[in-house]
Design a protein around this motif. Structure first.
Motif: not given
Lengths: 358, 358, 358, 358
Positions: B233-235, B239-240, B244-248
């Motif tokens: 899920p991290v990958d 990718r999604i 950038r990664g998520v804000d929360v």
């Protein structure tokens, strides 16, 4: 042929040496600063020891006080000859991270505008301040004039130590009447103690072991000091708070021991404000975390930068709200910087901070 | 002689049984509620398995829907015969913790007014809701009337699952246009997903593996679902989000794996909002934490309670903003509660939540 | 000799005409945009009527959608040919106001870095967007790429109407379960209604009188609509809220009547979030203000700008959370802009917003 | 037959007299306090002059220091004989307003739980503190023990003046390095000045005209004082701030003149924190309000109450952070209260606050 200057350069693990380098060239948004005073940070010692990797040949240092020598063609609102400081962290102003209110993580050159520690450039990703000259990027966002009559040493703590320390109190969202514990009373912890007082905490408990630091902690606003060699600090703080715990615990060292102690002394619903630079994984003990059900928070902060931050730090000093003059315990010429590193890295002679003047 | 009622009682590790107990007596600030519907929570399963300790003989359950049977002599503003709910957490209103805005940690009976998880009383420190009758303490602060025309099942999620799940989004301080990941799509994770949508997140990524849960996650507002058995899920999330990664990131399970993944997918400056009940120490990997320099926060929340919270939850339902009707997958009589525990504890037959009616 | 372009120019009170002007020259931090779609704002009508003063000869308009034609020498991270939008407000990123988190009041060129409305430059202090070309200052802070597959009209509301309207909800700090009233359902009020829903309000009351606007309000998320010609809106809202009043009232017109009504329907402790552009002094009635003892707040917001804001607005659209496509009711060529002004200024034919394409 | 006590009673406009009344009876949640010290507030003078209406025969006063004489049957956690204070505002703890974090507007007895000024009960809707005995409602939420060794006079300002004054700084959300103006240096304004310093403001400008008050303002933390008879205070503040204006302006008088001046000296994006009790409609000048486009806020606060608030106020005093001992300028016996009103209402003899002891 480019003119030369002296600079403290990372050569390899264990060796930062004074050498000659060309005076930096500047781009349209940059400013060239002639350094008049700078200092050495604990982070520089991590670099020296090879614990934090930087490129070989990089000039070290991120705490500049100086005079504008030359401005880039696109820079407005500043003038050559002005005395200025810049923060250790130099947000661009225009990155997505900046526009999100998170300038310390400025990834101006990256795809998404965020980069962990991206705002820390001096002595990390670009040449730093332990030199005769420094190129300051995004000068319009970063250079803050120094008020007349204020000495270099008075503002020398603003770029990093003071901005970081105070942010520990700010991120902790200390309220009037809070009880606060500050773990470790090195320069950053001392500034965190000052910050807790500045925000209205009414019981501040400072933890360290060195008598000189505990004395200084009292001067910065600590109501009670705890010598962790004399008593387990968790026990001491629970005793001092009559079993209640603290509203905010500030971690200012970067170790599992202090992190864990900070978590253990928090009342339910409290905030652990973490300033330390850690060097290994951390463990959150289940009980200290109330299994995740205690409404506790852990918040980390990287030194806020930018000219407005520097203006605020200077005003704290010039208003007399906080007096950090006692933090500079030793003074060296740039030529003696290797000696200064030796003293500071080994924490000899009761050193807190050194002032380096080219 | 006291009248008797049926109640689900913790006997010993592995055994919750239906037995007879006296109908509770009430004090001046209490109310006696005749339960019309209740449910079983994952936490009750922890109690059943002996992973969370409660007193032998205690009535279990903290999600009551019912009718006021009798009011204490000091209770104002309510009347017998009213249909009501109470939150899983029952803040007193008058404790120091409540007056500090932290009612879930209400230590009303303690010296300082704070106690970790102190606001969780039903089925923890006092008899709970899996019974024919329930004594609700501090009734004026806790009983919220049910609107006419609303069924028990429509509000059955309000006391715990919904209040907890939505608080994951609230504590994360989600802003319009944020990107949010929710780890695990059990009932609480599904409500966290709904909460993220309710607060204006524009990209919500839900992680689980069971197709029924992933389907339900889409109905709750997930824009993308990730099956953690199909892809790390991290990958997947990096990718999604295009790196950038998520804000929360919301953790809704309570394991090292989900906690760590939630930390890893956070952008610098992001918030890990943790809802899970952990059962062992947690590790914060140094890199995922940017050595403490990434401006990341970890915030935990215990289910907010009190009548105003319950009013808000009900309004979310009755306004049609969120539809949780699909969460009740199975229905039982109180007489069948041991069977219900068996189904729910073993997560058989695609169960999400059960409804229990005396 | 400079190339020419067409532009809508303020000539004098009552006259905005299409004329020829040189295509703008750009500085090192600017970008030249070829406008593909723009629109007319209510503020432009204030300019037309001489109610808001601008320099004669200024190009009007502050809502640009276009393609990067040319970049200044110092601009990084963008490329020519990209489709972009810029906000109506163009913060520099590096001003003190920006570094204080208040970019709309960016006084980048002033002594202190703050200036009321200073961030509003297009069609106010510099040439605007109702033209074939536009010079965007501080391009790195302001230009946001448009996602592939998204049409100009889909993002046309982002620069002003949508950013302003949503900010009414954001500044109101709407919480899940709040009750909100929105006064006036013109384009900004409609976006405020959408914003209230986006943040989790569960009862949204929209006030206007035109049936088409009230219909649109329902589509944007209003639970109840009030026709102020059919019933005094204060009475209506107090009736609808059963005498309680609203948590947040959003003023989206700019008159004493709506301002006062918004204050009167607030519950004690509520927030009046004001978006309107007022044209005369306001009166705060003593009773509506509880003599200053009602814990009420009045907060004003100028349209937030910058590329990250524009990114968020676009994501709200592209995620399908809000559908503003119905707001564009009429379409014109730039050559027909005088006709468009005539229609829009006189609010004929049910016009909400117009799209102008060069 | 009920025992009698002396009490200061509102008879009619212009007459508050000392008379005999029965000692109050208490309900299950109440406490009977024997008053040891109390004071007179400016609001009491409004009552005396008939400007604020209360029932004839009501005992006046809302600032109690005393000893618990008797506890209601349902009260836990307190004991008879304890020295205590209660705030001027007595939130119930269990009302909807309290559970929304807005206890000063506690409408515990109303349908919706909100009522403007509802939390102000002493000397407003129930008998007050200028008497030998006082019935404190919702005692568990409101009575705060006094630390040993602390005198009555040391905590006499906590219930109202200090809690109100400090809230002016808190609601203003003052940050480290802010510039703050405080309009009027009566007792509340002086406490607001102290609050601004306590929260880290680095330039505090205090406005008044009486030399004694300006002197006291300096002792409370003002960096600069402005005599409004010597210079227009708006001009003075703009001069002192070099044209920038202040981040936060605190209004502590309740007049159009001070309200308007406070608005005019705000920088764009600033906050007007209003504490005054107004007696007529207010005007917001269009220019001072930047036509609604200056991101300015106006926020009002009613004195925060409750035992935790009182605990915080006492800790501020006992930690030595603020010294209010100079505020009590005159002392009277309860028998002399009419004389005290005469002195205080006419502001004779440099009076700031009086202490009244039965």
């Amino acid at each position: 042929m480019a003119q030369k200057m002296k600079a403290a350069i990372f050569v390899e693990k264990g060796r930062i040496v004074l050498d000659e380098k060309p005076i930096p060239e500047i781009g349209p948004l940059d400013a060239l600063i002639r350094i008049t005073t700078t200092t050495i940070c604990g982070t520089d010692v991590h670099i020296l020891k090879g614990e934090y990797p930087v490129a070989k040949g990089l000039t070290i240092g991120h705490e500049p006080v100086g005079i504008i020598e030359k401005l880039g063609s696109g820079v407005k609102g500043l003038k050559e000859g002005q005395r200025v400081i810049a923060g250790a962290i130099t947000p661009s102003g225009w990155s997505t991270a900046c526009l999100c209110g998170c300038g310390a993580q400025d990834g101006a050159g990256t795809k998404h505008g965020f980069k962990a520690m991206g705002g820390w450039r001096f002595g990390n990703t670009i040449d730093g301040a332990q030199a005769e000259y420094l190129c300051v990027p995004d000068a319009m966002a970063n250079l803050a004039p120094i008020d007349e009559g204020v000495t270099d040493e008075q503002v020398l703590m603003c770029p990093d130590i003071m901005s970081t320390g105070l942010s520990g109190a700010e991120t902790g969202q200390i309220r009037i009447g809070d009880c606060v514990a500050v773990f470790a009373q090195g320069p950053i912890g001392l500034c965190a103690t000052a910050g807790a007082k500045l925000m209205g905490a009414t019981k501040i408990i400072a933890v360290d072991t060195f008598p000189a630091r505990l004395d200084m902690a009292r001067r910065m606003g600590a109501d009670v000091v705890v010598d962790y060699r004399a008593e387990n600090p968790v026990d001491a703080i629970m005793r001092i708070t009559d079993g209640r715990g603290v509203d905010v615990a500030i971690e200012a060292l970067g170790t599992q021991t202090t992190f864990e102690a900070a978590l253990r002394v928090l009342r339910p619903g409290g905030v652990l404000s973490s300033l330390g630079v850690y060097s290994s994984d951390l463990t959150i003990p289940l009980d200290a975390f109330s299994a995740g059900l205690g409404d506790k928070s852990i918040r980390t902060t990287l030194c806020p930068g930018g000219k407005e931050r520097m203006r605020r730090m200077q005003d704290v000093i010039s208003s007399g709200r906080v007096d950090l003059s006692g933090l500079v315990t030793h003074r060296f010429k740039l030529d003696q910087i290797e000696e200064a590193y030796d003293l500071f890295a080994n924490q000899r002679d009761g050193v807190l901070k050194v002032a380096i003047t080219p």
